[in-house]
Enzyme design. Structure first.
Site, PDB file in Angstrom:
ATOM      1  N   ASP A 328      -8.085  -2.838   3.518  1.00 22.95           N
ATOM      2  CA  ASP A 328      -7.515  -2.810   4.574  1.00 22.95           C
ATOM      3  C   ASP A 328      -8.306  -3.159   5.571  1.00 22.95           C
ATOM      4  O   ASP A 328      -9.322  -2.641   5.654  1.00 22.95           O
ATOM      5  CB  ASP A 328      -6.000  -2.278   5.745  1.00 22.95           C
ATOM      6  N   HIS A 472     -10.364   1.035   4.441  1.00 22.91           N
ATOM      7  CA  HIS A 472     -11.064   0.237   5.070  1.00 22.91           C
ATOM      8  C   HIS A 472     -12.212  -0.863   4.929  1.00 22.91           C
ATOM      9  O   HIS A 472     -13.468   0.350   5.387  1.00 22.91           O
ATOM     10  CB  HIS A 472     -10.980   1.347   6.579  1.00 22.91           C
TER      11      HIS A 472
HETATM   12 NI    NI Z   1      -4.988  -1.570   8.957  1.00 28.38          NI
END
Ligand code: NI
Length: 516
Positions: A328, A472
Site C-alpha cells: 500500500d 507498505h
Molecule cells: Ni494506506
C-alpha cells in the site's frame, strides 16, 4: 623397575646377628678368666667390667661379620625373582599411548604387568604408583607356602580419550590361592593438561542434589543388575555411597561409568559389579561446562520452535497453497527495488497505490503492470473514505482510477479503502464503479515496527493458504523483509499471486479479506 627389597634383607641379617649373640658368650668369658689369674689381687667388680667390655666388643665384631657375610651372600629368593623380571616397551592399541610390559616368572609367581605410558609425567607416575601398590600387596602374600605359583595380571584399558581428557581403567587380576579377591579395578578420568584426575563433584553445579540423584541412579542400576543375574539383593543404601563414585570414566560420550571389579562395595562373592549410566536422564545435573566437555549432555528442552505445518488447502488456492502479498501507499522510492526482488523470485503481488503519486511514478506503475502484478486503488490522498460524503467518495475513487489509467492504460477493478475504513456509502460508490473492496487477513504492522526481521517473522507466522498480507512499499524495512517472506513461504510450498487471482470473480461493492 626398582624394588624395595633391602628392608627384608636387613631384617633377616639382624635376626641372624641376634641369634649369634647367644653362641659367642662362652668363649669370651674363658679368656677373661685366664687374665684374672695373672693379676691378683682379685677384684670381682673389675673382672665383671672387663668381661662385659670384651663381650660387647666381640659381639660387635661377630655381628659386623654376619652382616657383611649376608650382604655378600647371593641367593635370597627375592633377588632371584628380580633376575626373573623382564620388560619391554610396545605401542598400545590406543593412539599416542605406549605400554611397558613387565613379566616375572618363577616357581612362586607368574606376573604380567602392563603400564600405560601416556607421555604425561604426572599421570604416568600416578598410575605406576597405583599399580606398584597392588603388586606390592601381591608380593607380600607370597610368604605363604604353596605348591603352584600365584599369578598376577595387571592391564589397563582406555575407555575414552580426547585432546583434553583420558579415562583409564586398571584391571588387576590376582590368583593368590583364595587369599584375596581375584579381580579388582581402579579407574580415573584425567585432565591431561592439569595431569590429575577429575572427581564426580567437579562435574556438578548444584552438587548435593545432583550427587544424590546420581548415587540413587547407580544404586538402581546395581539392584537391577543383581536381580537380573539372580544374585542376592543387597542393602545398597548402606553399601554404595558417594565416596565409591568419586572416580569415574567416560564410557562413551553418552555414558558415565564405574567399572567396579570385585569387592568394591559388595562382598567378593558378588563378582564384578560394573555400573554404567546413560547421560541423558541425568542431563539436568550435568550442565557444568566440564561435564559438557566430557559427555554429550542434552540441553534441557526449550520451548519448541513449531515447524510450520503444511498449509491447509483453501477454496481459492486448491491443493497448492497460495498467498497474496499487497503493498500500500506507493509507488515510492523503494518500489523499483521491490519489483526487482519480486522479479528475481517470480512472485506476483498487488500494489494499492495513491492517485496523487501515479503521475510522478508513471514509469514504475507501468513496470508493475508489465511484470504481471496487479494495481489497485488506495484513494487519491489517503483520506478516510468512511468520513466522506458519497460524492466525495465517488470523486476520490474516480480521480484515482483516471490517474492510474493515464499511466498504464487500464483502470483498476479493486480498491483498498485507507485504514480499512469503509461503510455502506463507500461500498455503494465502489459498486457503482464496478469495483470491490479488498482488505487483508494478515497485518504485518510493518509501518509500526520498521524492522524487517519482525515483519518477516510476523508474515511467516500468520501465513496460510488464501491469506492476503498487508505491507507498505514506502518503508525500506518492509521491502527488506520481502526476500525473507518470499523464501520462507516458498519453502512451505506457497505460490504468490495477485489479489484478484486469489479472490477470483468478485462481486462489486463487496468486502474481501481473504481467499478462504
Ligand atoms: Ni494506506
Amino acid at each position: 623397575m626398582q624394588r624395595p627389597h633391602s628392608p627384608h634383607v636387613n631384617r633377616r641379617a639382624s635376626q641372624r646377628a641376634k641369634h649369634s649373640t647367644h653362641r659367642t658368650v662362652t668363649p669370651s668369658s674363658d679368656r677373661s678368666a685366664s687374665r684374672s689369674h695373672r693379676r691378683p689381687p682379685f677384684k670381682p667388680l673389675e673382672l665383671w667390667r672387663r668381661l662385659a667390655i670384651s663381650a660387647i666388643f666381640l659381639l660387635c665384631l661377630i655381628a659386623t661379620g654376619w652382616i657383611l657375610l649376608s650382604a655378600l651372600r647371593p641367593p635370597a629368593p627375592i633377588i632371584t625373582e628380580q633376575a626373573d623380571e623382564r620388560y619391554y616397551f610396545a605401542d598400545s592399541k590406543y593412539s599416542g599411548i605406549r605400554s611397558k610390559f613387565v613379566t616375572r616368572r618363577s616357581e612362586k609367581e607368574q606376573v604380567s604387568i602392563e603400564y600405560p605410558i601416556t607421555g604425561i609425567a604426572p599421570i604416568d607416575t600416578f598410575v605406576q604408583q597405583a599399580i606398584d601398590r597392588h603388586d606390592g600387596e601381591f608380593r607380600q602374600m607370597q610368604s605363604s607356602a604353596v605348591n603352584s605359583p600365584m599369578t598376577e595380571t595387571i592391564s589397563y584399558q582406555v575407555t575414552h580419550q580426547s585432546d583434553t581428557h583420558l579415562s583409564l581403567v586398571l584391571h588387576i587380576k590376582q590368583d593368590t590361592h583364595g587369599a584375596h579377591p581375584a579381580s579388582l579395578t581402579q579407574f580415573w578420568t584425567f585432565d591431561k593438561q592439569a595431569g590429575r584426575s577429575i572427581t564426580l563433584r567437579e562435574l556438578l553445579m548444584q552438587q548435593e542434589g545432583a550427587l544424590k540423584a546420581i548415587v540413587a541412579a547407580a544404586r538402581q542400576h546395581v539392584a537391577a543388575a543383581l536381580e537380573q543375574q539372580h544374585k542376592p539383593a543387597a542393602s545398597l543404601d548402606e553399601l554404595l555411597t558417594e565416596s565409591h563414585l568419586e572416580h569415574f570414566v567416560v564410557m562413551d560420550r553418552s555414558h558415565i561409568g564405574w567399572p567396579f571389579g570385585q569387592h568394591a562395595f559388595l562382598p567378593s562373592s558378588y563378582g564384578e559389579v560394573p555400573i554404567s549410566l546413560p547421560i541423558a536422564p541425568l542431563a539436568e545435573h550435568l550442565q557444568h561446562p566440564l561435564a559438557q566437555a566430557l559427555f554429550e549432555v542434552p540441553v534441557p528442552p526449550k520451548p519448541e520452535v513449531t515447524a510450520p505445518a503444511p498449509p491447509a488447502p483453501s477454496a481459492s488456492c486448491g491443493a497448492t497453497p497460495c498467498i497474496a502479498l499487497t503493498f500500500d501507499d506507493g509507488p515510492g522510492p523503494h518500489t523499483e527495488r521491490l519489483l526487482n526482488i519480486l522479479q528475481e523470485r517470480e512472485a506476483k503481488a498487488t500494489f494499492y497505490v495513491l492517485g496523487n503519486k501515479a503521475a510522478a511514478h508513471a514509469a514504475t506503475l507501468r513496470r508493475i503492470k508489465q511484470q504481471g502484478h496487479e494495481i489497485g486503488n488506495h484513494s487519491w490522498g489517503h483520506a478516510n473514505l468512511a468520513k466522506l460524503s458519497a460524492e466525495e467518495v465517488r470523486n476520490d475513487l474516480s480521480r484515482t482510477n483516471d490517474a492510474i489509467r493515464d499511466a498504464v492504460g487500464t483502470a483498476p477493478t479493486s480498491a483498498r479503502p485507507p485504514y480499512g475504513s469503509t461503510n455502506d456509502t463507500v461500498r455503494t460508490e465502489l459498486s457503482r464503479l464496478g469495483m470491490s473492496s479488498v482488505l487483508w487477513s494478515v497485518d504485518t504492522r510493518d509501518w509500526a515496527d520498521r524492522d524487517s526481521g519482525i515483519v518477516c517473522s510476523r508474515a511467516l507466522a500468520s501465513a496460510k493458504s488464501g491469506a492476503i498480507v498487508l505491507l507498505h512499499d514506502i518503508h525500506s524495512t518492509s521491502v527488506d523483509a520481502v526476500p525473507c517472506i518470499l523464501d520462507g513461504l516458498k519453502k512451505q510450498g506457497y505460490r504468490f499471486i495477485t489479489a484478484s487471482e486469489l479472490l477470483g470473480a468478485m462481486t462489486p461493492g463487496q468486502n474481501y479479506y481473504s481467499g478462504s
